[in-house]
Design a protein around this motif. Structure first.
Motif, mmCIF file in Angstrom:
data_model
loop_
_atom_site.group_PDB
_atom_site.id
_atom_site.type_symbol
_atom_site.label_atom_id
_atom_site.label_comp_id
_atom_site.label_asym_id
_atom_site.label_seq_id
_atom_site.Cartn_x
_atom_site.Cartn_y
_atom_site.Cartn_z
ATOM 1 N N ILE A 125 9.344 -27.290 -2.050
ATOM 2 C CA ILE A 125 8.490 -26.836 -3.138
ATOM 3 C C ILE A 125 8.605 -27.799 -4.314
ATOM 4 O O ILE A 125 7.624 -28.112 -5.008
ATOM 5 C CB ILE A 125 8.887 -25.412 -3.571
ATOM 6 C CG1 ILE A 125 8.462 -24.395 -2.514
ATOM 7 C CG2 ILE A 125 8.272 -25.034 -4.908
ATOM 8 C CD1 ILE A 125 6.968 -24.293 -2.327
ATOM 9 N N PRO A 164 -1.794 -24.123 -9.179
ATOM 10 C CA PRO A 164 -0.546 -24.885 -9.324
ATOM 11 C C PRO A 164 0.247 -24.535 -10.586
ATOM 12 O O PRO A 164 1.459 -24.725 -10.631
ATOM 13 C CB PRO A 164 -1.044 -26.336 -9.369
ATOM 14 C CG PRO A 164 -2.370 -26.322 -8.664
ATOM 15 C CD PRO A 164 -3.004 -25.017 -8.982
ATOM 16 N N LYS A 199 3.228 -22.161 -10.086
ATOM 17 C CA LYS A 199 4.322 -22.560 -9.192
ATOM 18 C C LYS A 199 5.673 -22.538 -9.910
ATOM 19 O O LYS A 199 6.662 -22.013 -9.383
ATOM 20 C CB LYS A 199 4.037 -23.969 -8.654
ATOM 21 C CG LYS A 199 5.059 -24.415 -7.601
ATOM 22 C CD LYS A 199 5.018 -25.906 -7.378
ATOM 23 C CE LYS A 199 5.671 -26.614 -8.553
ATOM 24 N NZ LYS A 199 5.934 -28.024 -8.293
ATOM 25 N N TYR A 208 4.598 -21.291 -2.971
ATOM 26 C CA TYR A 208 3.880 -22.032 -1.925
ATOM 27 C C TYR A 208 2.391 -21.751 -2.019
ATOM 28 O O TYR A 208 1.562 -22.650 -1.914
ATOM 29 C CB TYR A 208 4.440 -21.625 -0.566
ATOM 30 C CG TYR A 208 3.677 -22.205 0.601
ATOM 31 C CD1 TYR A 208 3.735 -23.568 0.924
ATOM 32 C CD2 TYR A 208 2.841 -21.385 1.374
ATOM 33 C CE1 TYR A 208 3.013 -24.080 2.004
ATOM 34 C CE2 TYR A 208 2.129 -21.883 2.433
ATOM 35 C CZ TYR A 208 2.225 -23.230 2.745
ATOM 36 O OH TYR A 208 1.496 -23.728 3.813
ATOM 37 N N LEU A 224 0.644 -23.550 -4.861
ATOM 38 C CA LEU A 224 0.378 -24.981 -4.706
ATOM 39 C C LEU A 224 -1.083 -25.237 -4.361
ATOM 40 O O LEU A 224 -1.671 -26.237 -4.791
ATOM 41 C CB LEU A 224 1.287 -25.570 -3.621
ATOM 42 C CG LEU A 224 2.773 -25.736 -3.998
ATOM 43 C CD1 LEU A 224 3.576 -26.222 -2.782
ATOM 44 C CD2 LEU A 224 2.925 -26.714 -5.143
ATOM 45 N N ASN A 259 6.467 -30.587 -3.702
ATOM 46 C CA ASN A 259 5.081 -30.181 -3.389
ATOM 47 C C ASN A 259 4.693 -30.576 -1.971
ATOM 48 O O ASN A 259 3.525 -30.898 -1.647
ATOM 49 C CB ASN A 259 4.085 -30.796 -4.385
ATOM 50 C CG ASN A 259 4.306 -30.283 -5.801
ATOM 51 O OD1 ASN A 259 4.640 -29.107 -5.996
ATOM 52 N ND2 ASN A 259 4.101 -31.147 -6.795
ATOM 53 N N ASP A 260 5.744 -30.491 -1.085
ATOM 54 C CA ASP A 260 5.513 -30.852 0.326
ATOM 55 C C ASP A 260 5.197 -29.573 1.083
ATOM 56 O O ASP A 260 6.092 -28.817 1.493
ATOM 57 C CB ASP A 260 6.755 -31.531 0.879
ATOM 58 C CG ASP A 260 6.492 -32.153 2.261
ATOM 59 O OD1 ASP A 260 5.419 -31.887 2.813
ATOM 60 O OD2 ASP A 260 7.421 -32.834 2.748
ATOM 61 N N VAL A 261 3.911 -29.323 1.255
ATOM 62 C CA VAL A 261 3.467 -28.076 1.889
ATOM 63 C C VAL A 261 3.849 -28.085 3.353
ATOM 64 O O VAL A 261 4.287 -27.057 3.913
ATOM 65 C CB VAL A 261 1.950 -27.914 1.721
ATOM 66 C CG1 VAL A 261 1.452 -26.665 2.434
ATOM 67 C CG2 VAL A 261 1.589 -27.892 0.264
#
Length: 520
Positions: A138, A79, A82, A72, A75, A141-143
């Motif tokens: 993850i 990146p 990750k 996280y 990201l 890539n949805d924080v």
């Protein structure tokens, strides 16, 4: 039943059965204790394995959440890190799920374990769902979704899983302590039983020793004492042991042995004097027998000398008879030759007689021819006379022929007379030759008879000589046997003297024994 009357075999069987039962009880209790201890140890090991697996699940879940947190952060900051963090998180998560599967596969021994394990399973599945949501966020890539899940469901499910795991650890710790207490109690029980069996074994050993000492050892010592007295010749020792078991039968046999030995010793005491008297009489008789045997041997030697002289005489007669037989056989051969010669003379005379007969026949034929010739000459003279002058020559011839025929008839007559005289003489010679042949045959028969008689005399003389030689050999054998008997008699005398000495030694040996005097 008294202890001393208990059969030895029964006593040994009872002792073996008692100790066998004790050993069997010890073995069974040992097997039970070992089985119980193994079961408790296995339960403890199972609890430990469940605790370890659950701790691995909890720790790897925390490692998974930490790796996801690094992903996280990557990201926004870096990146490129990750994927590495996500891969590490996935590895930790797989280990956690594998450890949980192992935890679930272990059977739960108690209801408390099963309830606590059920709560752990529910919490784990809820917490795993939250972890799956974090992986999804993850991956996308949805924080925002990650932050909401991490602060909401992830935190609450992690806390719930931790509480359920702590509750299972508490149950496992409590039950593990119970198992340890059970193992300690089992060990204490084993020690107590072992001490009790040891005390019981020592007590049984003391009792068995006492029983064996009073039923076997002491009676055997008494038996050894009795046998020691008997070996020293003391047959007055008392045998007091009384029982009905094998030891009692042994002492009864010893009493019988003592009585038998006492009887034998008394009989030997009484018989030695009789043997001594008999030995003296035997020695005296052997001396007389030896003297008579020597006299008999001398007489046999004289008889053998006489038989040798008789044997020589008979042998000489046999030789003379053989010579006479040979002479008679020679005479028989000569006589047989004379008989054959006389027979040949008879045959020759018979041949001459036959030949004279044939000659007489020939002369008869000659006479017949002369007679016919004479008649023919007469007829010729008559015919010549009838012829006259012409037949004169023929008449002369007929006259000469007649004259020859008359002379032939005279000569044939004279020959016939002489042949007839010869036939008479040949017949007389043939008859005398036959008589001589018959006389020679009679002489040959008589000579053969004499030959047979001389042969029988020679055979009888030979048989008589052989018989006398056999008698001579028998006498020689009798002489040898008599000499052997004399030697045996001397040996018997020596044996009798030795037996006398042995009798004295026997009396001395038997005098060592002391026997009880018979009470009247």
């Amino acid at each position: 039943m008294k202890l001393k009357d208990l059969p030895v075999r029964t006593g040994f069987i009872a002792v073996l059965a008692l100790f066998g039962t004790l050993v069997l009880a010890t073995a069974l209790f040992g097997i039970y204790s070992l089985t119980r201890t193994n079961a408790l140890s296995e339960q403890t090991n199972t609890l430990n394995a469940e605790t370890v697996d659950l701790k691995d699940v909890y720790i790897n879940n925390l490692k998974t959440r930490s790796a996801l947190s690094r992903a996280y952060i990557a990201l926004s900051a870096n990146p490129a890190d990750k994927d590495t963090a996500v891969a590490a998180a996935q590895g930790y998560y797989d280990v956690a799920k594998k450890a949980f599967s192992a935890f679930e596969a272990i059977p739960k021994e108690t209801a408390d374990q099963q309830q606590a394990a059920n709560r752990v399973a529910d919490a784990f599945h809820t917490h795993a769902n939250a972890i799956d949501q974090l992986f999804s966020a993850i991956g996308k890539n949805d924080v925002t979704a990650y932050a909401q899940t991490n602060e909401g469901p992830m935190t609450s499910t992690s806390a719930a899983f931790g509480k359920s795991a702590d509750a299972f650890f508490t149950v496992a710790s409590r039950e593990s302590a119970q198992l340890q207490n059970a193992k300690a109690q089992n060990a204490t029980l084993l020690k107590g039983v072992a001490v009790g069996l040891l005390i019981l074994s020592c007590t049984l050993i003391v009792l068995v020793y006492y029983a064996l000492d009073h039923t076997v050892v002491l009676p055997l010592r008494e038996a050894m004492n009795v046998l020691a007295h008997v070996s020293r010749g003391d047959l007055t020792v008392a045998i007091r042991h009384e029982s009905t078991n094998e030891i009692g039968k042994l002492f009864e046999s010893m009493r019988e042995m003592k009585r038998s030995l006492g009887g034998i010793v008394q009989a030997v005491h009484g018989g030695t004097d009789t043997i001594a008297t008999g030995v003296h009489q035997m020695a005296s008789g052997n001396t007389d027998l030896s003297q008579r045997t020597e006299e008999q041997a001398a007489a046999l030697q004289e008889t053998a000398s006489s038989m040798e002289q008789l044997t020589d005489t008979v042998r000489q007669n046999a030789d003379n008879a053989k010579q006479a037989t040979q002479l008679v056989r020679s005479t028989a051969l000569v006589t047989e030759q004379g008989n054959r010669a006389a027979h040949d003379v008879v045959l020759t005379m018979q041949g001459l007689s036959d030949l004279s007969g044939k000659i007489a026949d020939i002369t008869n034929v000659i006479e017949g021819i002369a007679f016919q010739t004479n008649i023919l000459s007469l007829n010729a003279a008559v015919e010549a006379a009838r012829a006259g002058e012409e037949g004169r020559g023929f008449a002369v011839v007929a006259s000469e022929v007649r004259s020859l025929a008359q002379r032939s008839a005279g000569a044939a007559k004279e020959i016939k007379e002489r042949i007839t005289d010869s036939l008479g003489r040949v017949e007389a010679g043939t008859q005398q030759a036959r008589q001589a042949s018959q006389v020679m045959a009679d002489i040959l028969t008589a000579v053969n008879r004499v030959n047979d008689l001389m042969g029988e005399i020679a055979a009888a003389s030979e048989a008589q000589s052989s018989g006398i030689e056999q008698v001579n050999r028998a006498i020689a054998q009798m002489d040898q046997v008599t000499q052997q008997n004399a030697a045996l008699v001397e040996q018997a005398s020596a044996a009798a003297l030795a037996l006398d000495e042995q009798t004295v030694s026997l009396k001395s040996s038997v005098s060592v024994f002391r026997v009880e005097v018979a009470r009247t």
